[in-house]
Design an enzyme around this catalytic site. Structure first.
Site: not given
Ligand code: PLP
Length: 377
Positions: A197, A233, A318
């Site tokens: 994404h 799956t 996050c």
């Molecule tokens: N690692 C980094 C550097 C990211 O920026 C992110 C997403 O913000 C992730 C890992 C986590 O990826 P996902 O959202 O696909 O779990």
């Protein structure tokens, strides 16, 4: 009439590319289980293998080295939990994404310098001391580029130091797939993780590659999909979209994106006293600007931009709900007040000059308002 949204938060996530959408819509009619050996199953498997080939070619590995997961977080967790089970001594850079830091809260942290790069002297000392008293596996975990600042790590140097002490290296490449040239073997790391994404693919799809000799222990056990590496799956529709997203991202015009990012920074710096750019002199991703603007704290700034129909980020996606300053800026030794005033703009393939002009104007307006009514953290 409402202005269209100016989306400037590509490091948090990206819009689904049109071609990705087309691929996914096509794949929606393919309902077979990719593990079934009949024709309907094989048709579904075809989508998985196509994306596996695309990713493998892009990072120069063999298709069978690619393991699909549900996200970048799962990819990172799989590798880290594996190392943890081997009894490894693990060193993690202090600026990693939460999916790494929270997966290994007890792991030793590697400090970073003011310029946002891992302190390689500190790393050397840590490894030297550890190797003297520890014969088991040592693992160094450093991301390729940071999601908040865009600062790119000196991965090759980190690998060189780590290999000297016979340490393994895991690298979170979630922010750089499709943006920088990655040659897995040439880079020298032992494993890499990815997420769809961040490059115009769907949410909920990730992948990792690891050197076969690591023999990564699966995180999810079950029917033995992904050559026994990740049961469950596979998300055929999502993985199909991931493949198209990788292909499309390889022709993004990064010099245009860089010009827009630089225009934003140069213009804002001219008109806003005290406008500060984190990592301005560091090797950065061309789309990212992490800046501090005096006046309102970053949460207020994000709301103000939003009212102007502009999406930007404060800290990592996050942690944007928390009121702590960014752990990344704190690790770089950024003054707390400056960290509380720091915002991230991250542009992408669909960003336009018009949007950046709106962003600059909005910065100016927010700053002016804050000077009339100063709100302190
Ligand atoms: N690692 C980094 C550097 C990211 O920026 C992110 C997403 O913000 C992730 C890992 C986590 O990826 P996902 O959202 O696909 O779990």
């Amino acid at each position: 009439m409402n202005l269209p949204i100016a989306y400037c938060d590509f490091n948090a996530t990206t819009p689904l590319r049109e071609k990705v959408k087309e691929t996914m819509i096509e794949a929606m009619d393919i309902f077979g289980n990719p593990s079934s050996s009949h024709s309907t199953g094989r048709q579904a498997r075809g989508y998985l293998e196509k994306t596996r080939d695309i990713l493998a070619q892009t990072i120069k590995v063999e298709p069978e080295d690619v393991v699909f997961t549900s996200c970048g977080s799962e990819s990172n967790n799989t590798i880290l939990k594996h190392h943890q089970k081997t009894g490894a001594k693990i060193f993690v850079s202090a600026i990693e994404h939460a999916c790494i830091l929270n997966s290994l809260p007890e792991a030793d942290r590697l400090s970073v310098l003011e310029n946002g790069e891992v302190d390689t002297n500190y790393l050397k000392n840590k490894l030297e001391k550890t190797r003297k008293s520890f014969n088991g596996p040592i693992v160094v975990v450093v991301m390729y580029a940071n999601n908040e600042t865009g600062i790119i790590q000196p991965i090759k140097e980190i690998v060189e130091i780590s290999k000297y002490y016979n340490a393994l290296v895991h690298c979170d490449a979630v922010q750089v797939l499709g943006k920088v040239n990655i040659d897995f073997n040439n880079l020298g790391v032992d494993s890499l993780s990815f997420s769809a994404h961040k490059i115009g693919g769907p949410k909920g799809v990730g992948a990792y590659v690891a050197k076969p000799q690591l023999k990564v222990e699966p995180l999810i056990h079950g029917g033995g999909q992904e050559r026994g590496n990740r049961s469950g799956t596979e998300n055929v529709i999502g993985i199909a979209g991931f493949g198209t997203a990788i292909t499309e991202s390889l022709s993004d015009d990064w010099s245009k994106i860089e010009l827009l990012r630089n225009m934003f920074e140069d213009e804002s710096k001219k008109i806003i006293p005290g406008f500060f750019i984190h990592g301005k002199k560091s090797n950065r991703m061309k789309n990212t600007s992490c800046f501090a603007m005096p006046g309102f704290i970053n949460k207020m700034q994000v709301i103000s931009f939003d009212l102007d129909r502009i999406c930007v980020g404060a800290g990592s996606a996050c942690s944007s709900g928390k009121s702590k300053p960014s752990h990344v800026l704190s690790a770089m030794g950024v003054d707390e007040d400056l960290a509380y005033h720091s915002v991230r703009v991250s542009l992408g393939w669909s960003s336009t000059e018009e949007e950046v002009k709106r962003l600059i104007k909005s910065c100016k307006d927010i700053y002016s308002r804050s000077q009339n009514k100063r709100i302190v953290a």
